[in-house]
Design a protein around this motif. Structure first.
Motif, PDB file in Angstrom:
ATOM      1  N   LEU A 115       9.527 -26.209  24.853  1.00 56.07           N
ATOM      2  CA  LEU A 115      10.131 -27.458  25.116  1.00 56.07           C
ATOM      3  C   LEU A 115      10.087 -28.436  23.867  1.00 56.07           C
ATOM      4  N   HIS A 116      10.951 -29.516  23.861  1.00 60.09           N
ATOM      5  CA  HIS A 116      10.753 -30.406  22.614  1.00 60.09           C
ATOM      6  C   HIS A 116       9.248 -30.976  23.062  1.00 60.09           C
ATOM      7  N   VAL A 117       8.626 -30.982  21.733  1.00 63.91           N
ATOM      8  CA  VAL A 117       7.378 -31.637  21.962  1.00 63.91           C
ATOM      9  C   VAL A 117       7.189 -33.268  21.695  1.00 63.91           C
ATOM     10  N   THR A 118       7.519 -33.881  22.856  1.00 66.37           N
ATOM     11  CA  THR A 118       7.475 -35.166  22.810  1.00 66.37           C
ATOM     12  C   THR A 118       6.596 -35.771  23.791  1.00 66.37           C
ATOM     13  N   THR A 119       6.405 -37.010  23.893  1.00 67.09           N
ATOM     14  CA  THR A 119       5.355 -37.774  24.615  1.00 67.09           C
ATOM     15  C   THR A 119       5.660 -37.305  26.078  1.00 67.09           C
ATOM     16  N   GLU A 120       7.143 -37.209  26.433  1.00 65.96           N
ATOM     17  CA  GLU A 120       7.236 -37.057  27.899  1.00 65.96           C
ATOM     18  C   GLU A 120       6.783 -35.642  28.278  1.00 65.96           C
ATOM     19  N   THR A 121       7.141 -34.728  27.356  1.00 70.35           N
ATOM     20  CA  THR A 121       6.673 -33.282  27.684  1.00 70.35           C
ATOM     21  C   THR A 121       5.361 -33.060  27.642  1.00 70.35           C
TER      22      THR A 121
ATOM     23  N   ASP B 231      11.672 -23.204  29.461  1.00 74.03           N
ATOM     24  CA  ASP B 231      12.703 -23.249  28.427  1.00 74.03           C
ATOM     25  C   ASP B 231      13.281 -24.420  28.359  1.00 74.03           C
ATOM     26  N   ASP B 232      13.919 -24.686  27.015  1.00 83.11           N
ATOM     27  CA  ASP B 232      14.887 -25.820  26.659  1.00 83.11           C
ATOM     28  C   ASP B 232      15.815 -25.053  25.830  1.00 83.11           C
ATOM     29  N   GLY B 233      16.625 -24.489  26.274  1.00 81.33           N
ATOM     30  CA  GLY B 233      17.616 -23.759  25.319  1.00 81.33           C
ATOM     31  C   GLY B 233      17.402 -22.220  25.462  1.00 81.33           C
TER      32      GLY B 233
ATOM     33  N   ALA C  93      15.660 -39.609  16.546  1.00 80.04           N
ATOM     34  CA  ALA C  93      14.969 -40.883  17.426  1.00 80.04           C
ATOM     35  C   ALA C  93      13.834 -40.113  18.050  1.00 80.04           C
ATOM     36  N   GLU C  94      13.215 -40.412  19.396  1.00 83.07           N
ATOM     37  CA  GLU C  94      12.319 -39.687  20.242  1.00 83.07           C
ATOM     38  C   GLU C  94      12.786 -39.159  21.404  1.00 83.07           C
ATOM     39  N   GLY C  95      14.233 -38.783  21.387  1.00 81.14           N
ATOM     40  CA  GLY C  95      14.626 -38.270  22.630  1.00 81.14           C
ATOM     41  C   GLY C  95      14.952 -39.183  23.648  1.00 81.14           C
TER      42      GLY C  95
ATOM     43  N   VAL D 149      13.867 -41.612  32.471  1.00 81.27           N
ATOM     44  CA  VAL D 149      14.552 -40.553  32.894  1.00 81.27           C
ATOM     45  C   VAL D 149      14.197 -39.021  32.534  1.00 81.27           C
ATOM     46  N   MET D 150      13.180 -38.733  31.854  1.00 82.43           N
ATOM     47  CA  MET D 150      12.411 -37.660  31.776  1.00 82.43           C
ATOM     48  C   MET D 150      11.471 -37.490  32.768  1.00 82.43           C
ATOM     49  N   ASP D 151      11.318 -38.603  33.494  1.00 80.34           N
ATOM     50  CA  ASP D 151      10.357 -38.480  34.840  1.00 80.34           C
ATOM     51  C   ASP D 151      11.127 -37.757  35.748  1.00 80.34           C
TER      52      ASP D 151
ATOM     53  N   SER E 228      13.857 -35.610  35.157  1.00 83.08           N
ATOM     54  CA  SER E 228      14.024 -34.156  34.808  1.00 83.08           C
ATOM     55  C   SER E 228      12.675 -33.247  35.081  1.00 83.08           C
ATOM     56  N   PHE E 229      11.407 -33.712  34.595  1.00 77.47           N
ATOM     57  CA  PHE E 229      10.333 -32.990  34.610  1.00 77.47           C
ATOM     58  C   PHE E 229       9.571 -32.907  35.949  1.00 77.47           C
ATOM     59  N   ALA E 230       9.930 -33.847  36.976  1.00 75.56           N
ATOM     60  CA  ALA E 230       9.292 -33.666  38.175  1.00 75.56           C
ATOM     61  C   ALA E 230      10.170 -32.545  38.808  1.00 75.56           C
TER      62      ALA E 230
END
Ligand code: ADE
Length: 423
Positions: free
Chosen positions: A52-58, A126-128, A346-348, A353-355, A357-359
């Motif tokens: 996945l994109h390695v972000t704070t949300e991930t 996966d993301d992609g 930017a940071e995605g 909103v990722m809350d 998607s990731f739930a």
């Protein structure tokens, strides 16, 4: 361990931890799932491999899976979207093996996916669809132990359906992207806002009054067009699907083909999931100073090789902004080398909103694991409706929004066919 470790930096780890916590405080649905799972342990002993994109949300999704008992490892789903401080904090603070570094070569990018597969995941994320592709090609030996996988994005779901259609897909996969609480919000509001964020951080140009061409009017394109219009740009939409084109017209945008749009646009953003939607002939027609960016998953939407072949010179003029000088004297500015501008510049999408998607991701993995004994056929599955509804209800509750309840009389009315026209 991951390559960032070579330049270990205590400040980087702390910065990552602080930013992960900042996002966590904006992810109440994921928080409620993590809290429940700490006792329930629905993923106990399950090895999860995520790309996945390695972000704070991930990072917060990884923490949630870990709270549910999973053994998680992570790699990036794009070479330019990785946030190195998050990699550092995941490895050092949260003890989640993370293989990623911003700006890696294609070889290292795939090396990191191989490193996650080396940990023999029982569930893939996966993301992609790059991880599950490698699983089905180079690492078929692991397939027997895989319960199933999930997919985050439109492009990945398209690849998985192609795998299903030609009989390659060997495990059940949940199309998280297709959940309503995912694409209605993440693709539209998330991509809309974060694409603007990426363009503005990279260029700092004024968008009001600019002719802003959006190529593709799916959920992402709709979101981008709306935000661009909101900031005062003149939006032009290019679309191949007649229904979507009609919708764009009635949403108030000028709709035309790429040949015409190329000549009038000052800013171009692709969100089609398709190949070379901006090509050499379009570059040749663009006005001097045109800015070109991609918001789709892969860096294939803009024909960069054609642009390179045409250009007399290329120069980096700001971080993430390359200037291509064409023989006709015009300059074209390409953002983020044609990779997804919202994550590279930017940071995605924001945590709120990722809350959702990731739930959906977390609950879909629980669903896959709970059904492991059922020998589900290898195909692409929709997110179960009750999960979608649960995510919407939890999000509304967290936002403090009240839902109207049906009265008994209304419930009966909806369930009956007897009552038609009345006096
Ligand atoms: N895709 C888009 N935005 C994202 C984010 N913030 N984290 C992970 N994946 C994303």
């Amino acid at each position: 361990m991951a390559e960032w470790g070579k330049k270990r930096d205590v400040e980087l780890i702390k910065e990552g931890e602080r930013r992960i916590e900042w996002a966590w405080n904006r992810m109440p649905v994921l928080q409620s799932i993590a809290k429940e799972w700490e006792n329930e342990q629905p993923l106990k002993g399950v090895r999860v491999g995520a790309c996945l994109h390695v972000t704070t949300e991930t990072a917060n999704l990884m923490r949630t899976l870990q709270a549910g008992g999973a053994e998680v490892s992570l790699c990036a789903s794009n070479p330019l979207s990785t946030q190195d401080d998050v990699v550092a904090a995941l490895n050092e603070v949260y003890q989640i093996p993370t293989f990623a570094r911003r700006g890696v070569s294609t070889k290292d990018y795939y090396g990191h996916i191989a490193a996650v597969l080396q940990r023999q995941p029982m569930v893939t994320m996966d993301d992609g669809a790059d991880l599950i592709s490698m699983l089905h090609t180079d690492r078929r030996d692991l397939l027997d132990d895989v319960i199933g996988g999930t997919e985050e994005t439109t492009t990945g779901v398209i690849r998985l359906r192609a795998m299903e259609a030609d009989g390659t897909l060997a495990v059940p996969v949940v199309a998280v992207n297709d959940a309503m609480t995912k694409h209605f919000f993440d693709n539209r509001y998330g991509t809309g806002q974060s694409t603007m964020d990426g363009i503005l951080r990279a260029t700092n140009v004024l968008l009001a009054g600019k002719t802003f061409v959006v190529i593709g009017y799916g959920w992402c394109g709709r979101g981008i067009a709306r935000k661009a219009a909101g900031i005062g740009a003149h939006v032009v939409v290019v679309e191949v699907d007649p229904l979507k084109a009609l919708e764009a017209v009635m949403d108030g945008y000028r709709v035309t083909d790429m040949a015409e749009a190329a000549a009038i646009g000052q800013m171009f953003v692709t969100a089609t999931g398709n190949l070379h939607v901006i090509n050499g002939s379009h570059f040749a027609a663009m006005p001097d100073g045109a800015i070109v960016a991609n918001a789709g998953h892969f860096n294939v939407e803009i024909d960069i090789k054609a642009l390179q072949a045409m250009a007399e010179s290329v120069a980096l003029v700001r971080a993430g902004v390359e200037e291509y000088k064409l023989p006709n004297g015009r300059r074209i500015y390409l953002l983020a080398q044609g990779r997804l501008v919202n994550l590279a510049c930017a940071e995605g999408h924001p945590a709120e909103v990722m809350d959702m998607s990731f739930a959906n991701q977390a609950l879909s993995i629980k669903w896959l694991v709970a059904g492991a004994g059922e020998n589900r056929p290898a195909k692409v599955y929709a997110v179960p409706e009750e999960i979608d509804k649960q995510v919407a209800e939890l999000k509304l509750k967290a936002m403090g929004v009240k839902l109207q309840e049906l009265s008994e009389e209304q419930r009966k009315y909806l369930a009956s066919w007897a009552l038609g026209t009345t006096d």
